[in-house]
Design an enzyme around this catalytic site. Structure first.
Site, PDB file in Angstrom:
ATOM      1  N   LEU A 287      20.679  38.555  50.338  1.00 58.66           N
ATOM      2  CA  LEU A 287      21.199  39.926  50.346  1.00 58.66           C
ATOM      3  C   LEU A 287      22.148  40.181  51.516  1.00 58.66           C
ATOM      4  O   LEU A 287      22.035  39.583  52.574  1.00 58.66           O
ATOM      5  CB  LEU A 287      20.031  40.916  50.418  1.00 58.66           C
ATOM      6  CG  LEU A 287      19.007  40.789  49.284  1.00 58.66           C
ATOM      7  CD1 LEU A 287      17.912  41.837  49.446  1.00 58.66           C
ATOM      8  CD2 LEU A 287      19.655  40.917  47.912  1.00 58.66           C
ATOM      9  N   HIS A 288      23.071  41.115  51.278  1.00 54.99           N
ATOM     10  CA  HIS A 288      24.024  41.534  52.308  1.00 54.99           C
ATOM     11  C   HIS A 288      24.188  43.051  52.207  1.00 54.99           C
ATOM     12  O   HIS A 288      23.545  43.695  51.360  1.00 54.99           O
ATOM     13  CB  HIS A 288      25.348  40.786  52.150  1.00 54.99           C
ATOM     14  CG  HIS A 288      25.899  40.833  50.742  1.00 54.99           C
ATOM     15  ND1 HIS A 288      26.329  41.993  50.146  1.00 54.99           N
ATOM     16  CD2 HIS A 288      26.053  39.862  49.814  1.00 54.99           C
ATOM     17  CE1 HIS A 288      26.753  41.744  48.930  1.00 54.99           C
ATOM     18  NE2 HIS A 288      26.572  40.448  48.691  1.00 54.99           N
TER      19      HIS A 288
ATOM     20  N   HIS B  10      24.461  44.731  48.765  1.00 51.73           N
ATOM     21  CA  HIS B  10      23.208  44.978  48.036  1.00 51.73           C
ATOM     22  C   HIS B  10      22.498  46.197  48.622  1.00 51.73           C
ATOM     23  O   HIS B  10      21.940  47.013  47.886  1.00 51.73           O
ATOM     24  CB  HIS B  10      22.269  43.768  48.149  1.00 51.73           C
ATOM     25  CG  HIS B  10      22.785  42.529  47.499  1.00 51.73           C
ATOM     26  ND1 HIS B  10      23.133  41.402  48.198  1.00 51.73           N
ATOM     27  CD2 HIS B  10      22.994  42.231  46.181  1.00 51.73           C
ATOM     28  CE1 HIS B  10      23.530  40.460  47.356  1.00 51.73           C
ATOM     29  NE2 HIS B  10      23.461  40.933  46.132  1.00 51.73           N
TER      30      HIS B  10
ATOM     31  N   GLN C 262      22.726  31.809  33.899  1.00 51.27           N
ATOM     32  CA  GLN C 262      24.111  32.234  34.106  1.00 51.27           C
ATOM     33  C   GLN C 262      24.936  31.249  34.934  1.00 51.27           C
ATOM     34  O   GLN C 262      26.082  31.529  35.263  1.00 51.27           O
ATOM     35  CB  GLN C 262      24.160  33.641  34.713  1.00 51.27           C
ATOM     36  CG  GLN C 262      23.707  33.759  36.149  1.00 51.27           C
ATOM     37  CD  GLN C 262      23.589  35.214  36.570  1.00 51.27           C
ATOM     38  OE1 GLN C 262      22.651  35.898  36.202  1.00 51.27           O
ATOM     39  NE2 GLN C 262      24.558  35.708  37.330  1.00 51.27           N
TER      40      GLN C 262
ATOM     41  N   GLN D 190      31.390  41.731  34.741  1.00 47.76           N
ATOM     42  CA  GLN D 190      29.947  41.810  34.476  1.00 47.76           C
ATOM     43  C   GLN D 190      29.540  43.261  34.230  1.00 47.76           C
ATOM     44  O   GLN D 190      28.810  43.569  33.283  1.00 47.76           O
ATOM     45  CB  GLN D 190      29.186  41.233  35.667  1.00 47.76           C
ATOM     46  CG  GLN D 190      27.689  41.538  35.640  1.00 47.76           C
ATOM     47  CD  GLN D 190      26.929  40.869  36.764  1.00 47.76           C
ATOM     48  OE1 GLN D 190      26.652  39.696  36.700  1.00 47.76           O
ATOM     49  NE2 GLN D 190      26.570  41.626  37.794  1.00 47.76           N
TER      50      GLN D 190
ATOM     51  N   LEU E 281      32.122  41.539  50.220  1.00 48.36           N
ATOM     52  CA  LEU E 281      30.852  40.903  50.586  1.00 48.36           C
ATOM     53  C   LEU E 281      30.282  40.189  49.357  1.00 48.36           C
ATOM     54  O   LEU E 281      30.313  40.715  48.249  1.00 48.36           O
ATOM     55  CB  LEU E 281      29.858  41.942  51.098  1.00 48.36           C
ATOM     56  CG  LEU E 281      30.261  42.710  52.356  1.00 48.36           C
ATOM     57  CD1 LEU E 281      29.062  43.471  52.910  1.00 48.36           C
ATOM     58  CD2 LEU E 281      30.851  41.809  53.432  1.00 48.36           C
TER      59      LEU E 281
ATOM     60  N   ARG F  31      27.816  34.325  48.318  1.00 50.48           N
ATOM     61  CA  ARG F  31      28.483  33.020  48.408  1.00 50.48           C
ATOM     62  C   ARG F  31      29.285  32.863  49.701  1.00 50.48           C
ATOM     63  O   ARG F  31      29.579  31.748  50.113  1.00 50.48           O
ATOM     64  CB  ARG F  31      29.410  32.815  47.200  1.00 50.48           C
ATOM     65  CG  ARG F  31      28.646  32.587  45.912  1.00 50.48           C
ATOM     66  CD  ARG F  31      29.601  32.197  44.794  1.00 50.48           C
ATOM     67  NE  ARG F  31      28.910  31.542  43.702  1.00 50.48           N
ATOM     68  CZ  ARG F  31      28.339  32.173  42.679  1.00 50.48           C
ATOM     69  NH1 ARG F  31      28.389  33.489  42.624  1.00 50.48           N
ATOM     70  NH2 ARG F  31      27.717  31.511  41.730  1.00 50.48           N
TER      71      ARG F  31
HETATM   72  O1  PAF Z   1      25.150  40.306  39.873  1.00 49.01           O
HETATM   73  C1  PAF Z   1      24.133  39.577  40.004  1.00 49.01           C
HETATM   74  O2  PAF Z   1      23.603  39.385  41.097  1.00 49.01           O
HETATM   75  C2  PAF Z   1      23.535  38.904  38.766  1.00 49.01           C
HETATM   76  O3  PAF Z   1      24.533  38.544  37.877  1.00 49.01           O
HETATM   77  C3  PAF Z   1      22.462  39.774  38.084  1.00 49.01           C
HETATM   78  C4  PAF Z   1      23.048  41.064  37.517  1.00 49.01           C
HETATM   79  C5  PAF Z   1      21.341  40.094  39.062  1.00 49.01           C
HETATM   80  C6  PAF Z   1      21.872  39.004  36.899  1.00 49.01           C
HETATM   81  O4  PAF Z   1      21.296  37.795  37.315  1.00 49.01           O
END
Ligand code: PAF
Length: 282
Positions: A33-34, A37, A61, A153, A184, A187
């Site tokens: 997390l950063h 989030h 994914q 997404q 941010l 990765r």
């Molecule tokens: O954006 C993300 O961190 C991921 O794609 C998610 C929405 C948690 C699904 O794994």
């Protein structure tokens, strides 16, 4: 903050909250997390009575097993950050429990995966939608919060939720950036100091597109951004695109367009980075 790994237990937690007339906000993440989030947690906190965050590195994914293996994991640090941010529950399931009895679905992504991340990462968005459905199934939130950094997404989750009449409200939240403009991302942890500096051209190119959009032609706007990206030898461009803000289809001109999006994906060192900005007609 409650730490819950069992899907049945998070379902109970959420049901109890809803029975008490509490609005449940949900922040799904893959951990490491950063501040981006935490901003989602704060935004959820502002409009919901209870906030649950999930951490699950979703194998469905990742189309590159090495990327999955190398995805940063920092469970202890994440827990501390969420507690400080005022998160009420952390749901961190293991794969077997989350997907128990699961039959993968093939979602109608309504053409939103035709371009950009879609061709570069085959199966990625089906993997995202399947895990989002699984997480929603267990957490049953009233609202779920996603960052605009993953613009495609977000568009796909919104479209699928609307198409299949999922009850959850999908809330998009602005990208959080470092002072030098870099979006941010978990990765970023894998970038060296030099690569991190090189990566700042991504935002510079997006800003150049923002400055040119709607005044200059599409081609001139593209050239302005591509010129900046080309001047950085440490970056290998996957795509730069100018697209309709809703359909994400590539634009051939500005006629009839009021809002568009500029999108970039590029490899810097070991990391593939994505970013985007909205372009408004002024
Ligand atoms: O954006 C993300 O961190 C991921 O794609 C998610 C929405 C948690 C699904 O794994």
């Amino acid at each position: 903050m409650e730490f819950i790994t069992d899907p049945a237990a998070i379902a109970d937690w959420s049901a109890r909250a809803r029975l008490g007339n509490h609005r449940v906000g949900f922040v799904p993440t893959m951990g490491a997390l950063h501040e981006g989030h935490l901003d989602l947690v704060h935004r959820a906190r502002a409009v919901c009575d209870r906030v649950v965050c999930s951490i699950f590195v979703n194998p469905l994914q990742f189309n590159n097993p090495e990327d999955l293996e190398r995805y940063p994991r920092r469970p202890e640090g994440d827990r501390r950050m969420l507690k400080t941010a005022g998160c009420d529950a952390l749901f961190s399931p293991v794969k077997e429990a989350l997907f128990e009895g699961f039959v993968p679905a093939l979602y109608d992504l309504q053409g939103l995966d035709d371009h950009w991340e879609g061709p570069s990462r085959p199966g990625h968005f089906q993997g995202v939608m399947n895990v989002v459905e699984r997480l929603f199934f267990h957490v049953r939130p009233d609202a779920a919060f996603f960052g605009e950094k993953d613009r495609q997404q977000l568009a796909i989750i919104r479209a699928v939720a609307a198409h299949y009449r999922w009850p959850e409200e999908i809330v998009g939240c602005p990208t959080v950036r470092a002072a030098d403009g870099l979006a941010l991302s978990s990765r970023n942890l894998r970038l060296s100091a030099a690569e991190r500096t090189s990566a700042t051209v991504i935002h510079k190119a997006l800003r150049a597109a923002q400055d040119a959009a709607f005044h200059a032609s599409i081609e001139e706007t593209r050239s302005a951004a591509l010129g900046i990206l080309a001047a950085e030898p440490a970056l290998t461009l996957d795509y730069f695109g100018l697209a309709d803000a809703i359909t994400l289809q590539p634009l051939g001109g500005w006629d009839g367009v009021d809002e568009a999006v500029a999108l970039i994906a590029a490899q810097v060192g070991p990391v593939r980075l994505i970013d985007n900005v909205t372009l408004h007609r002024t």
